[in-house]
Structures are given as structure tokens and as C-alpha cells.
Design a protein around this motif. Structure first.
Motif, PDB file in Angstrom:
ATOM      1  N   ASP A  98       0.152  -1.179   0.079  1.00 29.62           N
ATOM      2  CA  ASP A  98       0.481   0.164  -0.394  1.00 29.62           C
ATOM      3  C   ASP A  98       0.947   1.357   0.084  1.00 29.62           C
ATOM      4  OD1 ASP A  98      -2.109   1.415  -0.034  1.00 29.62           O
ATOM      5  OD2 ASP A  98      -2.437   0.996   2.080  1.00 29.62           O
ATOM      6  N   ALA A  99       0.441   2.330  -0.256  1.00 25.21           N
ATOM      7  CA  ALA A  99       0.967   3.506   0.222  1.00 25.21           C
ATOM      8  C   ALA A  99      -0.369   4.621  -0.211  1.00 25.21           C
ATOM      9  CB  ALA A  99       1.854   3.893  -2.178  1.00 25.21           C
ATOM     10  N   ALA A 100       0.488   5.763   0.371  1.00 27.73           N
ATOM     11  CA  ALA A 100      -0.946   6.874   0.533  1.00 27.73           C
ATOM     12  C   ALA A 100      -0.729   8.169  -1.037  1.00 27.73           C
ATOM     13  CB  ALA A 100      -0.690   7.624   1.255  1.00 27.73           C
ATOM     14  N   PRO A 101      -2.060   7.620  -1.329  1.00 26.53           N
ATOM     15  CA  PRO A 101      -1.783   8.617  -2.633  1.00 26.53           C
ATOM     16  C   PRO A 101      -1.461  10.395  -2.684  1.00 26.53           C
ATOM     17  CG  PRO A 101      -4.280   7.548  -2.350  1.00 26.53           C
ATOM     18  CD  PRO A 101      -3.656   7.384  -1.479  1.00 26.53           C
ATOM     19  N   ILE A 102      -1.351  11.339  -3.351  1.00 30.38           N
ATOM     20  CA  ILE A 102      -1.102  12.040  -3.396  1.00 30.38           C
ATOM     21  C   ILE A 102      -2.705  12.670  -3.461  1.00 30.38           C
ATOM     22  CG2 ILE A 102       0.840  12.591  -3.586  1.00 30.38           C
ATOM     23  CD1 ILE A 102       0.380  12.911  -6.667  1.00 30.38           C
ATOM     24  N   ASP A 103      -3.439  14.092  -3.872  1.00 27.45           N
ATOM     25  CA  ASP A 103      -4.671  14.684  -4.087  1.00 27.45           C
ATOM     26  C   ASP A 103      -3.955  16.079  -4.907  1.00 27.45           C
ATOM     27  OD1 ASP A 103      -3.104  16.912  -2.083  1.00 27.45           O
ATOM     28  OD2 ASP A 103      -4.902  16.738  -0.656  1.00 27.45           O
ATOM     29  N   VAL A 104      -5.383  16.490  -5.515  1.00 24.32           N
ATOM     30  CA  VAL A 104      -5.253  17.599  -6.759  1.00 24.32           C
ATOM     31  C   VAL A 104      -4.206  18.504  -5.527  1.00 24.32           C
ATOM     32  CG1 VAL A 104      -5.996  18.704  -7.977  1.00 24.32           C
ATOM     33  CG2 VAL A 104      -7.087  16.570  -7.612  1.00 24.32           C
ATOM     34  N   GLN A 105      -4.357  18.893  -4.731  1.00 26.16           N
ATOM     35  CA  GLN A 105      -3.820  19.960  -3.727  1.00 26.16           C
ATOM     36  C   GLN A 105      -2.339  19.754  -4.008  1.00 26.16           C
ATOM     37  OE1 GLN A 105      -6.267  18.620  -2.731  1.00 26.16           O
ATOM     38  NE2 GLN A 105      -6.996  20.551  -3.503  1.00 26.16           N
ATOM     39  N   ALA A 106      -1.349  18.983  -4.307  1.00 27.82           N
ATOM     40  CA  ALA A 106      -0.247  18.760  -4.306  1.00 27.82           C
ATOM     41  C   ALA A 106       0.283  18.766  -5.465  1.00 27.82           C
ATOM     42  CB  ALA A 106      -0.163  16.944  -4.031  1.00 27.82           C
ATOM     43  N   LEU A 107       0.199  18.683  -6.644  1.00 27.47           N
ATOM     44  CA  LEU A 107      -0.129  19.213  -7.698  1.00 27.47           C
ATOM     45  C   LEU A 107      -0.708  20.698  -7.692  1.00 27.47           C
ATOM     46  CD1 LEU A 107      -2.304  16.668 -10.085  1.00 27.47           C
ATOM     47  CD2 LEU A 107       0.606  16.335  -9.716  1.00 27.47           C
ATOM     48  N   ALA A 108      -1.282  21.696  -7.864  1.00 29.02           N
ATOM     49  CA  ALA A 108      -1.012  22.665  -7.856  1.00 29.02           C
ATOM     50  C   ALA A 108       0.119  23.349  -7.176  1.00 29.02           C
ATOM     51  CB  ALA A 108      -2.129  23.398  -6.365  1.00 29.02           C
ATOM     52  N   ARG A 109       0.646  23.257  -6.234  1.00 31.75           N
ATOM     53  CA  ARG A 109       2.135  23.345  -5.531  1.00 31.75           C
ATOM     54  C   ARG A 109       3.202  23.038  -6.309  1.00 31.75           C
ATOM     55  NH1 ARG A 109      -0.943  20.959  -0.813  1.00 31.75           N
ATOM     56  NH2 ARG A 109       0.575  19.007  -1.396  1.00 31.75           N
ATOM     57  N   VAL A 110       2.837  22.692  -7.997  1.00 28.66           N
ATOM     58  CA  VAL A 110       4.207  22.538  -8.265  1.00 28.66           C
ATOM     59  C   VAL A 110       3.995  23.832  -9.235  1.00 28.66           C
ATOM     60  CG1 VAL A 110       4.831  21.127 -10.487  1.00 28.66           C
ATOM     61  CG2 VAL A 110       3.843  19.992  -8.915  1.00 28.66           C
ATOM     62  N   ALA A 111       5.598  23.954  -8.612  1.00 25.70           N
ATOM     63  CA  ALA A 111       6.063  25.299  -9.878  1.00 25.70           C
ATOM     64  C   ALA A 111       5.848  25.119 -11.677  1.00 25.70           C
ATOM     65  CB  ALA A 111       7.037  25.349  -9.574  1.00 25.70           C
ATOM     66  N   PRO A 112       5.230  26.412 -12.054  1.00 32.48           N
ATOM     67  CA  PRO A 112       5.136  26.151 -13.597  1.00 32.48           C
ATOM     68  C   PRO A 112       6.721  25.969 -14.495  1.00 32.48           C
ATOM     69  CG  PRO A 112       4.278  28.123 -12.660  1.00 32.48           C
ATOM     70  CD  PRO A 112       4.890  27.685 -11.177  1.00 32.48           C
ATOM     71  N   THR A 113       7.496  25.859 -13.782  1.00 28.11           N
ATOM     72  CA  THR A 113       9.020  26.064 -14.270  1.00 28.11           C
ATOM     73  C   THR A 113       9.602  24.452 -14.511  1.00 28.11           C
ATOM     74  OG1 THR A 113      10.037  26.650 -12.497  1.00 28.11           O
ATOM     75  CG2 THR A 113       9.882  28.117 -13.964  1.00 28.11           C
ATOM     76  N   GLU A 114       8.696  23.370 -13.042  1.00 28.76           N
ATOM     77  CA  GLU A 114       8.737  21.699 -12.659  1.00 28.76           C
ATOM     78  C   GLU A 114       8.339  20.951 -13.761  1.00 28.76           C
ATOM     79  OE1 GLU A 114       8.562  22.012  -8.444  1.00 28.76           O
ATOM     80  OE2 GLU A 114      10.610  22.988  -8.520  1.00 28.76           O
ATOM     81  N   TRP A 115       7.051  21.858 -14.132  1.00 31.63           N
ATOM     82  CA  TRP A 115       6.368  20.987 -14.702  1.00 31.63           C
ATOM     83  C   TRP A 115       6.615  20.219 -15.723  1.00 31.63           C
ATOM     84  CZ3 TRP A 115       1.095  18.844 -14.237  1.00 31.63           C
ATOM     85  CH2 TRP A 115       1.156  18.723 -13.109  1.00 31.63           C
ATOM     86  N   ALA A 116       7.339  20.681 -16.946  1.00 30.24           N
ATOM     87  CA  ALA A 116       8.272  19.803 -18.044  1.00 30.24           C
ATOM     88  C   ALA A 116       9.067  18.644 -17.119  1.00 30.24           C
ATOM     89  CB  ALA A 116       8.681  20.882 -18.674  1.00 30.24           C
ATOM     90  N   ALA A 117       9.873  18.516 -16.098  1.00 30.88           N
ATOM     91  CA  ALA A 117      10.872  18.064 -15.692  1.00 30.88           C
ATOM     92  C   ALA A 117       9.724  16.653 -14.893  1.00 30.88           C
ATOM     93  CB  ALA A 117      11.926  18.193 -15.259  1.00 30.88           C
TER      94      ALA A 117
END
Length: 262
Positions: free
Chosen positions: A128-147
Motif C-alpha cells: 500500500d501507499a498513500a496517494p497524493i491529492d490534487v492540491q499537491a499538483l497545484a503546489r508544483v511550480a510552473p517551471t517544474e512541470w516539464a521535468a
């Protein structure tokens, strides 16, 4: 080789191949001769393996019927010794066995049903593993998305099936009359995963299957968008990738992200 090792070797050889060397190490009586005593263990070994196969493949057992499934178990046990410390892992090659044995290879649906049932077992038993939520994606900086790379839930499995094995499995496990077996020219991509103690599964469209397979291969979000350009508009690829990603997160399939340097 120690005496104990010799004893264990001879006993194992008897169980697996019927070699009679162990007979000189067993004491028999008029009431219970040596052959009878050894048969108790030999039969128990095969019976336990057959019981394990039935536990892993209940829908296949129901579809074949008791006599035919017993015949299948006997043939599989003859061809596959148990090499695992835990019997839970025995039987994973049954789908391959059905697909390659002359007695069964003409009935391809059986092999796919076995593959489906084994995948269900793996999904249920996975860590088992704890899933992330949508808010975790919202915290990703725009410059980090490609990588950005993604960690999938350990239970996630992917199958490509030509036959309606999932529908057969559902009917048979619900003790309902199974539908007629049916196949398609092109395989259907299926996704299976677990959230807490509940197993989920659903078919995938070809583009979503392509996207998910890219993530499973360790590709980052940028590469995922590039891959989706082959199945649709280049301008729409990032939005499609983001839509798939949101669906996976909301379904509990993503358990981590990391921004890796190119």
C-alpha cells in the motif's frame, strides 16, 4: 551432504518426481505399508497446490467445471514445481501455460481469464501507499512541470485483452450466468488498481493507455505531452495530459511526484 540433507533431498524427489529412494528411510507396518504412508504426503502435496490454483482462479474453475479444472490443475502441477517459500505465489504462469499447451491454446479466452485473475490477485496483495491529492499538483511550480515525474501506486497493473475476460470474471464471481465469449480484432487496454482494500478496474482509451504506459516507463510530463501528439492535436496535448493526470490523482493512482533535472 549431511544425513538430514540427504533425507530432505530424497523426500523432495519423491514428492516432485516419484523417485523411490525415500522408501528405504521409511518404516512401514502391515496395517500401513510404506507406499501408503508416502502416498499420504504425496497426495497432500498435489492437493494443496490444486487448492491454491482454485483459490487464485475461481472464475476459471467455475467456467471449466470441476472435472476439467482438476485436469488442468494436474497438468499444470506436472509441469510446474513449487519454487516459492510461500504458496501464495504458486500459479502465476497458468495464463502462459494455457496459451501454449496444445490442449488449451485453441481456447484463448481461458488464458486471458487466467491472466486477469492473476492480475487481480497481484493488485490485492500489492503493497500500500498513500496517494497524493490534487492540491499537491497545484503546489508544483510552473517551471517544474516539464521535468515532473510520477510514482504510481504499487498495486497498479495493465493488461491488453482481446477477449471479454473481465465480463466473464464478474459474472462468474457473482454466481451469474456468464456471457457468451467474445473477442475483438484489436486488444482492449485495461487498468487495475487498489485503493485501500477496494479493487478497481476499467478499460482505457488508446490515448490514455499510451499516456499511462509512458508514465509507467518513467517518462516525465514533457515527454508525456510529446507522446500524446501522435494521437491528437499538438496544441491540445498538454491539456489532455493534465486531464489524465487529474483523473489518476483523483482515483488514488499517483502516490508521489518529483521534479528531475534534464
Amino acid at each position: 551432504m549431511s544425513a538430514l540433507h540427504c533425507l530432505e533431498h530424497d523426500f523432495q524427489s519423491f514428492l516432485l518426481t516419484g523417485t523411490a529412494d525415500i522408501e528405504k528411510r521409511v518404516v512401514g507396518t502391515a496395517r500401513v505399508p510404506i507406499a501408503t504412508r508416502l502416498a499420504i504426503y504425496g497426495n497432500a502435496y498435489r492437493s494443496r497446490l490444486a487448492e491454491t490454483l482454485e483459490a487464485h482462479y475461481p472464475a476459471l474453475a467455475a467456467l471449466l467445471g470441476a472435472a476439467n479444472f482438476d485436469h488442468l490443475c494436474s497438468a499444470y502441477i506436472d509441469a510446474h514445481d513449487s519454487h516459492f517459500a510461500s504458496i501464495r505465489f504458486y500459479g502465476g504462469d497458468l495464463g502462459v501455460f494455457l496459451a501454449t499447451q496444445q490442449d488449451y491454446e485453441s481456447t484463448a479466452v481461458l488464458a486471458e481469464l487466467a491472466r486477469w485473475e492473476w492480475a487481480m490477485t497481484e493488485v490485492f496483495d500489492a503493497a500500500d501507499a498513500a496517494p497524493i491529492d490534487v492540491q499537491a499538483l497545484a503546489r508544483v511550480a510552473p517551471t517544474e512541470w516539464a521535468a515532473l515525474e510520477f510514482d504510481l501506486h504499487p498495486s497498479l497493473r495493465r493488461l491488453d485483452l482481446h477477449w471479454n475476460a473481465p465480463a466473464l470474471w464478474k459474472a462468474l464471481t457473482d454466481a451469474q450466468p456468464p456471457p457468451e465469449t467474445a473477442s475483438q480484432d484489436a486488444p482492449v487496454a485495461w487498468l487495475l488498481w487498489r485503493r485501500e482494500l477496494q479493487i478497481y478496474f476499467r478499460p482505457l482509451t488508446p490515448p490514455e493507455a499510451q499516456a499511462l504506459d509512458a508514465v509507467r516507463a518513467g517518462q516525465n510530463f514533457g515527454a508525456l505531452c510529446v507522446a500524446l501528439c501522435t494521437s491528437g492535436s499538438e496544441a491540445q496535448a498538454p491539456a489532455r495530459a493534465a486531464g489524465y493526470l487529474r483523473e489518476w490523482v483523483e482515483s488514488g493512482m499517483i502516490v508521489g511526484t518529483r521534479a528531475c533535472e534534464e
